[in-house]
Scaffold this motif. Structure first.
Motif, PDB file in Angstrom:
ATOM      1  N   TYR A 796       0.965  -1.298   0.095  1.00 36.17           N
ATOM      2  CA  TYR A 796       0.048  -0.122  -0.002  1.00 36.17           C
ATOM      3  C   TYR A 796       0.840   1.276  -0.026  1.00 36.17           C
ATOM      4  N   GLU A 797       0.851   1.983  -1.143  1.00 36.09           N
ATOM      5  CA  GLU A 797       1.505   3.346  -1.281  1.00 36.09           C
ATOM      6  C   GLU A 797       2.767   3.169  -1.245  1.00 36.09           C
ATOM      7  N   GLY A 798       3.251   2.067  -1.804  1.00 33.62           N
ATOM      8  CA  GLY A 798       4.704   1.568  -2.083  1.00 33.62           C
ATOM      9  C   GLY A 798       5.382   1.020  -1.066  1.00 33.62           C
ATOM     10  N   THR A 799       4.519   0.781   0.177  1.00 31.96           N
ATOM     11  CA  THR A 799       5.153   0.020   1.379  1.00 31.96           C
ATOM     12  C   THR A 799       4.762  -1.102   1.826  1.00 31.96           C
ATOM     13  N   SER A 800       5.425  -2.040   2.113  1.00 30.95           N
ATOM     14  CA  SER A 800       4.727  -3.526   2.466  1.00 30.95           C
ATOM     15  C   SER A 800       4.252  -3.365   3.973  1.00 30.95           C
ATOM     16  N   HIS A 801       3.217  -3.942   4.188  1.00 28.95           N
ATOM     17  CA  HIS A 801       2.536  -4.064   5.580  1.00 28.95           C
ATOM     18  C   HIS A 801       2.248  -5.285   5.939  1.00 28.95           C
ATOM     19  N   GLN A 802       2.196  -5.602   7.227  1.00 24.38           N
ATOM     20  CA  GLN A 802       1.695  -7.055   7.889  1.00 24.38           C
ATOM     21  C   GLN A 802       0.346  -6.759   7.865  1.00 24.38           C
ATOM     22  N   TYR A 803      -0.527  -7.792   7.360  1.00 20.06           N
ATOM     23  CA  TYR A 803      -1.788  -7.945   7.585  1.00 20.06           C
ATOM     24  C   TYR A 803      -2.311  -8.790   8.437  1.00 20.06           C
ATOM     25  N   LEU A 826     -15.544   0.462   1.682  1.00 22.99           N
ATOM     26  CA  LEU A 826     -15.436  -0.811   0.868  1.00 22.99           C
ATOM     27  C   LEU A 826     -14.350  -0.493  -0.216  1.00 22.99           C
ATOM     28  N   GLU A 827     -14.550   0.578  -0.790  1.00 21.52           N
ATOM     29  CA  GLU A 827     -13.687   0.955  -2.032  1.00 21.52           C
ATOM     30  C   GLU A 827     -12.387   1.738  -1.621  1.00 21.52           C
ATOM     31  N   ASP A 828     -12.113   1.899  -0.190  1.00 19.80           N
ATOM     32  CA  ASP A 828     -10.781   2.283   0.014  1.00 19.80           C
ATOM     33  C   ASP A 828      -9.656   1.770  -0.331  1.00 19.80           C
ATOM     34  N   ALA A 829      -8.634   2.343  -1.066  1.00 21.14           N
ATOM     35  CA  ALA A 829      -7.537   1.664  -1.450  1.00 21.14           C
ATOM     36  C   ALA A 829      -6.717   0.712  -0.688  1.00 21.14           C
ATOM     37  N   LYS A 834      -5.907  -5.065   0.915  1.00 23.74           N
ATOM     38  CA  LYS A 834      -5.884  -6.010   2.106  1.00 23.74           C
ATOM     39  C   LYS A 834      -6.864  -7.325   1.599  1.00 23.74           C
ATOM     40  N   LYS A 835      -7.849  -6.955   0.868  1.00 23.28           N
ATOM     41  CA  LYS A 835      -8.777  -7.578   0.467  1.00 23.28           C
ATOM     42  C   LYS A 835      -8.235  -8.621  -0.498  1.00 23.28           C
ATOM     43  N   ALA A 836      -7.520  -7.978  -1.579  1.00 21.00           N
ATOM     44  CA  ALA A 836      -6.776  -8.986  -2.672  1.00 21.00           C
ATOM     45  C   ALA A 836      -6.028  -9.847  -2.077  1.00 21.00           C
ATOM     46  N   ARG A 837      -5.073  -9.422  -0.976  1.00 15.38           N
ATOM     47  CA  ARG A 837      -4.097 -10.499  -0.634  1.00 15.38           C
ATOM     48  C   ARG A 837      -5.090 -11.421   0.543  1.00 15.38           C
ATOM     49  N   GLY A 838      -5.909 -11.029   1.061  1.00 13.99           N
ATOM     50  CA  GLY A 838      -6.673 -11.921   1.599  1.00 13.99           C
ATOM     51  C   GLY A 838      -7.314 -13.157   0.945  1.00 13.99           C
TER      52      GLY A 838
END
Length: 882
Positions: A796-803, A826-829, A834-838
């Motif tokens: 997200y925004e060029g940075t990797s985050h833990q989900y 629901l349409e927030d980037a 998160k949804k795509a990775r989930g």
């Protein structure tokens, strides 16, 4: 200033190429906004201050004889990388080729030389930047005597230690035979010199300020974590700050480790003598050090990441105090002399050169083979010491001010793995606080504090907040006495009070040991081993021993069977979590789209074939040779340009040869059409560098990027769920009312949940938990996962985050990853990322589960508006499953 050399390298593009964090990107964006409104000029344009102040009201004075802008970024956020971003931006957009970077001490000086000038360093800031012909030239503090410095046509970065610059001021102001002027004058006369000041609060003293003012730069860029200057013994805030990102924000945003305060319960420091207090703090700090060393080793083993060797920093009042601390640590009765050869002392009375040399040695303390685990010093290690394995700080009767405390803790804030791990202890730096505990508690309540009330270890004096470890919810009857009576009757023995007490205590201990044995950091034990341990512990108590020996054979059989039953129930209570491993199957690839050269900017003309002879005594007399002949190339002209392009690593000749030759030939054809073949050859020979530069600039505008391909597979399945420690102000039943903020409430009485307690971030989350608890909901069990439960990362925004999903649930035929979000989000980037990775996690986990004959996984994104008291979990999962 000049026209942009590489207009495609705007602030946003540079932020992406250098993977800038949010505060770094914001700082670069603010510089971009300022320079878009204020032209770079010498002297600074009149009205510039008013313009900058209009954009950023915190800047009320440039405070120097030129436009100087201060960027105050917290320790650990990455000031050196931001410095690199500034240099790239100014070069690409304003043609700035000369940068003078000043460091406050030899440690930071060496660090800057490495980070800005060593492409082999893992911290090299210009990696991946294509606008430079090669690595920028770095000139250090002895190079002003060398001729090559003044002949460079490429970007030049001068790196100087301020002490060296001040001490050699006379030499640098002396006329240089190569220049015909002094080095300082040469710098001051450059039309594009930019001054970059690292830890700029050091350059507010009169001597340093005057020395830097002599350089007359077109722009000053100040970077510091401490935007305060000492004026007549008072701390005065900088007046030229255009962006400030404090340490409290960096900690809250997860860019650093979190500071914790370690204290001892019910200890009152004023009751101790100084030496006794020192010893207690040293012992407690080392106990914590050994604990965290074990945790780091376990983390490395589980994750496969490199092992981090932690060390301890002991801060003393003076050299005599440091010597006493050293004697304690090296004594035989301090951990059995274990640390005698693992400690180093930095003496604050050493000469500066010697102290700097020793400090440089400490930079090696990160290496696993370095035996040093304890560093004792006297308030000299404040800046430039960029180690990332400092985990424990023991300030012995020091750090009385908030600023000093922040500087001290700042040494331990850098993340050893670059990002937080999700493990609270590994993501922490701990400050022993026996004699400063009350001050830290008071400080933790302030909005700008780097501490938080929840970040106190053993902080029982905070009455409002309590802690609770999650407990596994097992199917034991609530009436323990009745259950023990029935157990005795089933064993065929009389249920006396002594026998019932024995049974109840045994079941309690067996449960604790069975749960502990299933945790990742627990010692794995078989049922028989657990039963034997419980038997041994209970028989040490005379009352329990008497009950046991009266019916030993019967009790042994009962205990073996009961431990097996409990162990099975414990394992079945968990929701197994697949752990994924990502493997790169195809690396990311840079390339170029096919295009035709824009020749409109190629306006060179052949050199005049006439030769001129000038009379040196009479300027009016000139002899002209009408035809002196044309320049004859020694090889094909287009090869001259190709040879230069091949030196550009970004061009990658092996992959792009056809495109490069096409562009070069288009340039040649352009000139040939105007001046013929000989004229084109003449132009290619004389202007080869400029022609190659224009081709390369256009090439970079057509750069393409192809994402690498990755394959995910299930590495293994963790059969247990991770316990958590909850901090709370109010504890209520899951269905009870509460008065505190929901974030501060611990909910109890949970039956279907894996654990008997949970906390929630919102009312919809609480309502969903209540729905899943119902018998008819369709959910068999559910979980609020720990931060490190899943190894899922998203971009997200060029940075990797833990989900960390909100819930995990299991029904009769499936398992679910559940996210609860406000309907308008629901349409927030970030939600979509998160949804795509989930969804992908559930796909991979389901494929593995099919082979393992286990339950499939499904991702569910539930809007808060759909969660009502009469809803069913199965209906929600079916309606909002992805």
């Amino acid at each position: 200033m000049n026209e942009p050399l590489f207009p495609q390298y705007d602030a946003e593009t540079i932020s992406g190429l250098l993977s800038l964090r949010k505060p770094q990107a914001e700082a670069l964006s603010r510089l971009d906004a300022i320079l878009s409104a204020v032209p770079l000029s010498k002297p600074t344009e009149e009205g510039a201050l008013e313009t900058v102040r209009g954009l950023f009201p915190t800047c009320t004075d440039f405070e120097r004889g030129f436009m100087s802008l201060a960027f105050a970024l917290a320790t650990g956020v990455g000031k050196t990388r931001l410095m690199g971003a500034f240099i790239v931006y100014l070069y690409a957009n304003y043609g700035i080729r000369h940068f003078f970077v000043v460091a406050p001490n030899i440690t930071i000086y060496d660090k800057l030389k490495n980070d800005l000038g060593n492409p082999d360093s893992e911290k090299y800031v210009f990696r991946g930047i294509g606008c430079f012909g090669g690595p920028p030239a770095i000139y250090t503090q002895d190079d002003y005597r060398q001729k090559r410095l003044f002949e460079s046509e490429d970007i030049s970065i001068f790196v100087y230690n301020i002490d060296k610059f001040n001490s050699e001021g006379a030499k640098m102001r002396s006329v240089n035979e190569v220049l015909g002027e002094s080095f300082v004058d040469w710098l001051a006369n450059l039309p594009d010199l930019v001054l970059v000041m690292d830890e700029s609060h050091h350059y507010r003293a009169e001597k340093s300020a005057e020395a830097l003012d002599l350089l007359r730069p077109v722009l000053g860029l100040e970077l510091t974590a401490t935007p305060m200057a000492t004026v007549k013994s008072k701390q005065v805030k900088f007046k030229n700050v255009v962006y400030e990102y404090p340490l409290s924000a960096a900690i809250a945003d997860g860019y650093t480790r979190t500071p914790f305060a370690l204290t001892r319960k019910n200890l009152h420091a004023f009751n101790f003598g100084d030496e006794q207090l020192d010893r207690v703090m040293l012992e407690d700090g080392i106990h914590w050090h050994e604990h965290i060393a074990k945790r780091l080793a376990e983390y490395a083993e589980v994750t496969g990441k490199r092992r981090v060797k932690p060390f301890v920093l002991v801060v003393c009042q003076d050299t005599a105090h440091a010597e006493k601390a050293l004697r304690i640590v090296q004594s035989e009765d301090f951990f059995g002399g274990k640390y005698r050869d693992k400690v180093i002392k930095i003496d604050s009375k050493q000469k500066k050169a010697e102290r700097d040399a020793n400090t440089k040695l400490l930079l090696d303390v990160e290496r696993a083979e370095n035996p040093v685990e304890i560093v004792i010093h006297v308030n000299v290690l404040k800046e430039g010491w960029d180690v990332n394995n400092l985990y424990t700080i023991i300030p012995l009767r020091t750090a009385s001010s908030k600023i000093l405390r922040e500087q001290m803790v700042g040494r331990g804030l850098r993340l050893p793995y670059g990002t937080r791990t999700g493990d609270r202890e590994i993501d922490a730096v701990t400050l022993t606080a026996h004699d400063k505990f009350d001050e830290l508690i008071a400080e933790a309540q302030k909005g700008d504090s780097i501490f938080r009330a929840g970040n106190i270890i053993e902080a029982e004096d905070i009455d409002k907040e309590k802690t609770e470890n999650t407990q596994l919810r097992l199917g034991f009857e609530s009436d323990e006495d009745a259950a023990a009576r029935r157990d005795c009757e089933q064993m065929g023995i009389t249920p006396t009070e002594a026998r019932k007490n024995f049974v109840k205590e045994f079941k309690k201990r067996a449960k604790q040991k069975a749960v502990a044995a299933t945790q990742p950091d627990g010692e794995k034990k078989a049922a028989a081993e657990i039963a034997a341990e419980c038997r041994e512990e209970l028989t040490r108590d005379e009352a329990f021993a008497e009950a046991y020996t009266s019916d030993q054979e019967v009790f042994d059989k009962f205990m073996d069977n009961e431990v097996t039953r409990i162990h099975t129930e414990v394992v079945n209570k968990y929701i197994p979590i697949p752990r994924l491993k990502m493997t790169e199957t195809e690396p990311p690839e840079y390339g170029f789209a096919d295009f035709s050269l824009d020749v409109s900017s190629l306006r060179h003309q052949p050199a005049d074939t006439k030769a001129y002879a000038q009379n040196l005594t009479d300027a009016r007399e000139t002899f002209i040779l009408q035809d002196a002949g044309n320049f004859e190339p020694t090889e094909e002209p287009d090869r001259l340009i190709i040879r230069r392009l091949r030196k550009r690593p970004e061009a990658d000749y092996m992959k792009n040869a056809a495109l490069l030759w096409k562009l070069v030939r288009e340039a040649f054809a352009h000139y040939e059409g105007q001046y013929g073949e000989k004229g084109a050859e003449n132009i290619f020979l004389l202007y080869q560098k400029e022609i190659e530069g224009e081709i390369f600039r256009q090439l970079m505008r057509h750069r393409t990027f192809k994402e690498g391909l990755f394959e995910e597979r299930v590495l293994d399945e963790r059969s247990t769920n991770l316990m958590q420690t909850y901090r709370y102000e109010e504890r209520v039943d899951l269905y009870g009312g509460f008065s505190a903020n929901i974030h501060s409430v611990l909910f109890d009485g949970i039956e279907k949940g894996v654990f008997s307690t949970a906390k929630f971030d919102s009312l919809p989350e609480l309502q969903l938990a209540r729905i899943m608890e119902r018998r008819e909901s369709g959910a068999e069990k559910w979980l609020r996962p720990a931060p490190q439960e899943f190894n899922i990362r998203y971009e997200y925004e060029g940075t990797s985050h833990q989900y960390q999903p909100d819930f995990v649930a299991e029904t009769e035929d499936a398992r679910y990853l559940i996210e609860v979000k406000a309907a308008n989000m629901l349409e927030d980037a970030q939600v979509l990322a998160k949804k795509a990775r989930g969804v992908e996690y559930c796909r991979v986990a389901s494929e593995w589960a099919k082979e393992a004959k286990s339950k499939p996984w499904r991702y569910v994104l539930i809007p808060d508006t759909a969660i009502h008291g009469n809803a069913s979990f199965e209906i929600l999962a079916g309606q909002f499953g992805c």
